[in-house]
Design a protein around this motif. Structure first.
Motif, short mmCIF file in Angstrom:
data_model
loop_
_atom_site.label_atom_id
_atom_site.label_comp_id
_atom_site.label_asym_id
_atom_site.label_seq_id
_atom_site.Cartn_x
_atom_site.Cartn_y
_atom_site.Cartn_z
N ASP A 291 -9.77 4.39 -4.99
CA ASP A 291 -8.73 5.15 -6.06
C ASP A 291 -7.16 4.70 -5.42
O ASP A 291 -6.25 4.15 -6.01
CB ASP A 291 -8.92 6.48 -5.99
CG ASP A 291 -9.90 6.81 -7.12
OD1 ASP A 291 -10.20 5.77 -7.90
OD2 ASP A 291 -10.55 7.99 -7.26
N LEU A 292 -7.12 4.87 -4.17
CA LEU A 292 -5.84 4.85 -3.34
C LEU A 292 -5.54 3.33 -3.43
O LEU A 292 -4.35 2.96 -3.63
CB LEU A 292 -5.99 5.36 -2.06
CG LEU A 292 -4.56 5.21 -0.96
CD1 LEU A 292 -3.66 6.11 -1.65
CD2 LEU A 292 -5.35 5.85 0.32
N ALA A 293 -6.55 2.46 -3.24
CA ALA A 293 -6.22 1.14 -3.08
C ALA A 293 -5.62 0.70 -4.43
O ALA A 293 -4.96 -0.66 -4.33
CB ALA A 293 -7.57 0.43 -2.73
N GLN A 294 -6.27 1.03 -5.60
CA GLN A 294 -5.67 0.46 -6.68
C GLN A 294 -4.17 0.41 -6.82
O GLN A 294 -3.40 -0.49 -7.25
CB GLN A 294 -6.30 1.39 -7.92
CG GLN A 294 -7.75 0.96 -8.06
CD GLN A 294 -8.25 -0.18 -8.57
OE1 GLN A 294 -7.51 -1.03 -9.21
NE2 GLN A 294 -9.16 -0.80 -7.65
N LEU A 329 -8.54 -3.15 -0.04
CA LEU A 329 -7.38 -4.32 -0.41
C LEU A 329 -7.55 -5.55 -0.07
O LEU A 329 -6.99 -6.64 -0.78
CB LEU A 329 -6.13 -3.73 0.61
CG LEU A 329 -5.37 -2.41 0.01
CD1 LEU A 329 -4.49 -1.93 1.21
CD2 LEU A 329 -4.92 -2.36 -0.97
N SER A 330 -8.51 -5.98 0.62
CA SER A 330 -8.90 -7.32 1.05
C SER A 330 -9.39 -7.93 -0.20
O SER A 330 -9.27 -9.35 -0.32
CB SER A 330 -9.70 -7.26 2.25
OG SER A 330 -11.11 -6.99 1.96
N HIS A 331 -9.78 -7.17 -1.12
CA HIS A 331 -10.58 -7.70 -2.10
C HIS A 331 -9.47 -7.85 -3.61
O HIS A 331 -9.99 -8.47 -4.45
CB HIS A 331 -11.86 -6.80 -2.63
CG HIS A 331 -12.98 -7.03 -1.54
ND1 HIS A 331 -13.62 -7.93 -1.36
CD2 HIS A 331 -13.10 -5.90 -0.82
CE1 HIS A 331 -14.66 -7.80 -0.39
NE2 HIS A 331 -14.44 -6.55 0.16
N LEU A 332 -8.48 -7.09 -3.49
CA LEU A 332 -7.46 -6.88 -4.49
C LEU A 332 -6.08 -7.63 -4.17
O LEU A 332 -5.50 -8.08 -5.22
CB LEU A 332 -6.99 -5.43 -4.55
CG LEU A 332 -8.16 -4.42 -4.92
CD1 LEU A 332 -7.80 -3.00 -4.65
CD2 LEU A 332 -8.90 -4.87 -6.27
N CYS A 333 -5.93 -8.11 -2.94
CA CYS A 333 -4.52 -8.52 -2.63
C CYS A 333 -4.68 -10.14 -2.30
O CYS A 333 -5.85 -10.46 -1.59
CB CYS A 333 -3.96 -8.04 -1.54
SG CYS A 333 -3.47 -6.27 -1.98
N LEU A 334 -3.73 -10.99 -2.34
CA LEU A 334 -3.72 -12.31 -2.19
C LEU A 334 -3.85 -12.55 -0.52
O LEU A 334 -4.39 -13.63 -0.12
CB LEU A 334 -2.65 -13.00 -2.77
CG LEU A 334 -2.45 -13.07 -4.20
CD1 LEU A 334 -1.23 -13.64 -4.80
CD2 LEU A 334 -3.98 -13.62 -4.67
#
Length: 372
Positions: A291-294, A329-334
């Motif tokens: 949740d925090l990562a979103q 974050l590694s799966h969400l950010c570039l």
């Protein structure tokens, strides 16, 4: 200090500012070193020093007595009088108020805190912070008359004029004019900012974000909130609401802390259980960091910062929190995201208030026209 009209008075003021700035940025300097630093004549530096000594911003240092004895008269040395005043940083939150008094170089002289509660009225919360400020000054051996500026950090959205405009956790707090509330008791200019924004400023000044220019600060505790620095300066946005991603329920920030604390009572209990291999704790931690990562990812993709600082009570978990957050974050950010836990803990926002107050003092010291 006051600048009179006319070119000669303006030139004198420019020279005084040049000398004062050189001394402010150094421990102490000789007359020769001041001439080199300011690139003006020796006579001009001497005249500026005379004026600054009379104004009690500068003092001549006595020669050291513990070193090797010099042949001839020792060179005169001068320093900025950081003790000529002080600044006060205040952090006014839901459950606590914290005050920090520092000299004009930012050296902390005293720190005090007091408990407040969500049931306090705005008047009671302001009164508690005022009283705390005065007690902290007394602990430093100072008075309200010594205060040159006050920096106030508070929960909620803060307008450029220093009024709380929105406060989700303290609805009655909205409408509180914090500039008016603290100007008279301390007789000094007051600057106000959101607590997460000032925590980011504090970390940039004295914490893990030193040397970084574009920074996101995430407060993870009883709530999740954020502050932003761009180019080393606060970014509050048009309405003071930059970083308020928590109002978007789809971000997960709105309910995640409550679910976590409802199950475990305290962050310490959760992380202790996770370290011991409790599968329920590990799953809850994974859900929380997801949740925090979103919200963090949304901010990272928007700002592309050099550093993300995690503060608040949950930051005490260190890598137990940061490692799974990095993984999400590694799966969400570039690009990989550099992250660090806060070095200042719950004093970050108050220290950001100190830095904000020092900025006010420095603008007054180094302005070239008007009163300072």
């Amino acid at each position: 200090m006051t600048t009179a009209g006319g070119d000669s008075s303006l030139l004198r003021r420019l020279n005084q500012v040049a000398v004062l700035r050189a001394l402010y940025e150094a421990e102490e300097l000789t007359l020769t070193e001041l001439v080199q630093a300011t690139t003006v004549t020796r006579a001009t530096v001497e005249n500026a020093l005379t004026a600054l000594v009379e104004l009690e911003w500068v003092t001549e240092q006595a020669p050291a007595t513990d070193g090797p004895r010099q042949v001839g008269r020792p060179a005169k040395r001068y320093r900025f009088r950081s003790e000529s005043g002080c600044v006060l940083g205040l952090d006014i939150g839901v459950h606590k108020a914290l005050a920090v008094v520092a000299d004009l170089r930012g050296t902390v002289l005293a720190t005090r805190r007091t408990a407040v509660g969500p049931d306090h009225s705005p008047a009671e919360r302001v009164a508690a912070a005022r009283g705390l400020g005065h007690r902290t000054l007394r602990a430093a051996g100072l008075r309200a008359a010594d205060v040159q500026a006050v920096g106030v950090a508070t929960t909620g959205v803060v307008s450029a004029a220093g009024t709380v405009t929105v406060s989700g956790r303290l609805p009655d707090w909205a409408g509180t004019d914090l500039v008016a509330a603290f100007t008279e008791p301390f007789g000094a200019p007051v600057a106000v900012g959101n607590d997460c924004s000032l925590a980011a400023l504090g970390e940039h000044w004295r914490g893990v974000a030193t040397g970084h220019q574009d920074v996101i600060y995430i407060h993870a505790g009883h709530r999740i909130a954020a502050g932003i620095l761009l180019g080393g300066g606060l970014h509050a946005g048009r309405n003071g609401a930059a970083g308020e991603i928590g109002v978007l329920r789809s971000s997960g920030w709105h309910t995640a802390p409550g679910r976590l604390l409802e199950h475990w009572g305290s962050p310490e209990a959760l992380f202790s259980a996770a370290r011991d291999g409790d599968p329920h704790a590990e799953q809850d931690l994974c859900d929380f960091t997801a949740d925090l990562a979103q919200g963090v990812a949304a901010m990272v993709l928007t700002i592309d910062p050099e550093l993300v600082v995690i503060g608040g009570g949950l930051s005490r978990a260190g890598e137990s929190l940061l490692a799974p957050l990095r993984d999400h974050l590694s799966h969400l950010c570039l690009f990989p995201v550099e992250m660090a836990a806060s070095a200042l803990g719950d004093e970050a926002a108050a220290l950001g208030g100190v830095r904000l107050a020092l900025d006010v003092v420095e603008r007054a010291l180094f302005e070239v026209s008007g009163d300072s």
